[in-house]
Design a protein around this motif. Structure first.
Motif, PDB file in Angstrom:
ATOM      1  N   GLN A  19     -20.694   0.678  -5.447  1.00 19.56           N
ATOM      2  CA  GLN A  19     -19.897   1.850  -5.069  1.00 19.56           C
ATOM      3  C   GLN A  19     -19.023   1.533  -3.852  1.00 19.56           C
ATOM      4  O   GLN A  19     -17.830   1.846  -3.836  1.00 19.56           O
ATOM      5  N   PHE A  22     -16.192  -0.905  -4.725  1.00 19.61           N
ATOM      6  CA  PHE A  22     -15.149  -0.265  -5.529  1.00 19.61           C
ATOM      7  C   PHE A  22     -14.314   0.684  -4.674  1.00 19.61           C
ATOM      8  O   PHE A  22     -13.087   0.719  -4.780  1.00 19.61           O
ATOM      9  N   GLU A  23     -14.971   1.442  -3.824  1.00 20.83           N
ATOM     10  CA  GLU A  23     -14.234   2.412  -2.996  1.00 20.83           C
ATOM     11  C   GLU A  23     -13.292   1.708  -2.017  1.00 20.83           C
ATOM     12  O   GLU A  23     -12.204   2.197  -1.730  1.00 20.83           O
ATOM     13  N   LEU A  26     -10.375   0.703  -4.064  1.00 23.05           N
ATOM     14  CA  LEU A  26      -9.587   1.907  -4.397  1.00 23.05           C
ATOM     15  C   LEU A  26      -8.692   2.309  -3.218  1.00 23.05           C
ATOM     16  O   LEU A  26      -7.499   2.560  -3.401  1.00 23.05           O
ATOM     17  N   PHE A  59     -14.028   1.805 -12.793  1.00 25.40           N
ATOM     18  CA  PHE A  59     -15.373   1.895 -12.205  1.00 25.40           C
ATOM     19  C   PHE A  59     -16.446   1.661 -13.267  1.00 25.40           C
ATOM     20  O   PHE A  59     -17.436   0.978 -13.013  1.00 25.40           O
TER      21      PHE A  59
END
Lengths: 198, 154
Positions: A19, A22-23, A26, A59
């Motif tokens: 998480q 990925f964030e 992003l 994701f």
């Protein structure tokens, strides 16, 4: 036997969870992704939906991402597929509603698209607005190839990798895409572009 | 080299995607042909126009909305996986109950030993069974058989 994906190895090295990794990606990429999505879809609301859909898909399949390659290239592959899916879905509706011959009058439907007018981008330059309109009319595969090359500055090889096709096909799509755009501009504003372009 | 050949390669030419020899052929033709040269310039204008399309601000909340959507998708994925796990628990419990029930039922209805009935086996002949029993109790009996029957032929 358990296989460890490249992203798992990368996470183990960096000490970040899936998480968190990925964030971070992003946050680093969403503005650029929105820029491309906006030019692909032509509308802010559609662009926002496209970006959101692309990140959600990314994701879900994040375990397949190879961190040795640029994240945006991988994301754009997802985004262009999502865009083509969306065009195919909505394209049918648009063609049937606006281009069909009216059963009583025999003429084509002439209904102003209020939603488009309301959300149309307020581009500062007239040429930008016309280009954007021209991009919207292009064949989706041509539009993607042209935007990846011209807007994102990618080489034909990179575009081919993202579109999963050959360099020859990319060359043809870019050539034909720009030709479509030129034809659109001349047809839309012959007084302005005819003398210049043909 | 003709106009048709050149025009099909103008985009690749301005993108520097032609081989050096092809690029040289196009360059030579463009220097000689005004029409193709104009098309090349206009294609370049379109490419530059697209390259210079302005970025549009996403708005302050867009990043948060994206993150929320991704987190929600992650939670939904977890719930789905959990859903499968949770569905397996009652299934496993039912299977275990059925197994236990079957085992208990088997114990309760343990069948009586069934004699094979094969000739020559003690079970087949009650007299031979008794003899075997007596011999086991008194191994020194030498297999004496007490019979209430009189001598044969009497």
């Amino acid at each position: 036997m358990r296989t460890v994906s490249a992203i798992d190895q990368h996470r183990e090295r960096s000490g970040q969870s899936k998480q968190e990794t990925f964030e971070r990606l992003l946050r680093d990429s969403y503005s650029q992704a929105f820029h491309l999505a906006l030019r692909l879809s032509g509308r802010r609301s559609d662009a926002e939906d496209l970006v959101q859909e692309s990140y959600i898909r990314a994701f879900r399949f994040f375990h397949r991402y190879d961190p040795s390659l640029p994240f945006t290239n991988w994301l754009y592959r997802i985004m262009t597929n999502a865009h083509i899916d969306e065009v195919r879905r909505s394209g049918k509706l648009r063609v049937s509603s606006l281009d069909e011959v009216h059963p009583e009058t025999g003429s084509t439907w002439d209904v102003p698209d209020e939603s488009w007018s309301a959300e149309k981008l307020l581009l500062s330059e007239e040429f930008e607005a016309e280009l954007q309109e021209g991009l919207k009319k292009m064949t989706p595969e041509f539009r993607i190839a042209v935007l990846l090359a011209d807007l994102e500055g990618m080489s034909y090889e990179e575009v081919a990798e993202i579109m999963r096709t050959s360099i020859g096909t990319v060359r043809s799509r870019i050539h034909r895409g720009r030709k479509q755009l030129r034809t659109f501009l001349v047809d839309a504003r012959p007084d302005k572009y005819k003398a210049e372009m043909l | 080299m003709n106009c048709r050949y050149t025009r099909s390669r103008i985009s690749a030419y301005i993108d520097r995607e032609l081989t050096p020899s092809d690029a040289e052929k196009v360059r030579v033709h463009l220097a000689e042909c005004d029409s193709c040269s104009d098309e090349c310039r206009l294609t370049l204008d379109i490419r530059d126009g697209i390259s210079n399309l302005k970025s549009v601000d996403t708005g302050p909340m867009f990043e948060q909305r994206l993150l929320a959507a991704v987190r929600e998708a992650g939670e939904l994925g977890k719930e789905k996986r959990m859903g499968w796990s949770m569905a397996l628990v009652p299934a496993a419990a039912i299977a275990a109950a059925f197994l236990i029930f079957s085992l208990l039922r088997q114990t309760d209805t343990e069948p009586e030993p069934v004699y094979s009935g094969q000739p020559g086996t003690p079970q087949a002949n009650p007299l031979a069974r008794d003899q075997a029993f007596d011999q086991a109790r008194n191994p020194f009996s030498g297999g004496t058989t007490v019979s209430f029957e009189g001598p044969a032929g009497r």
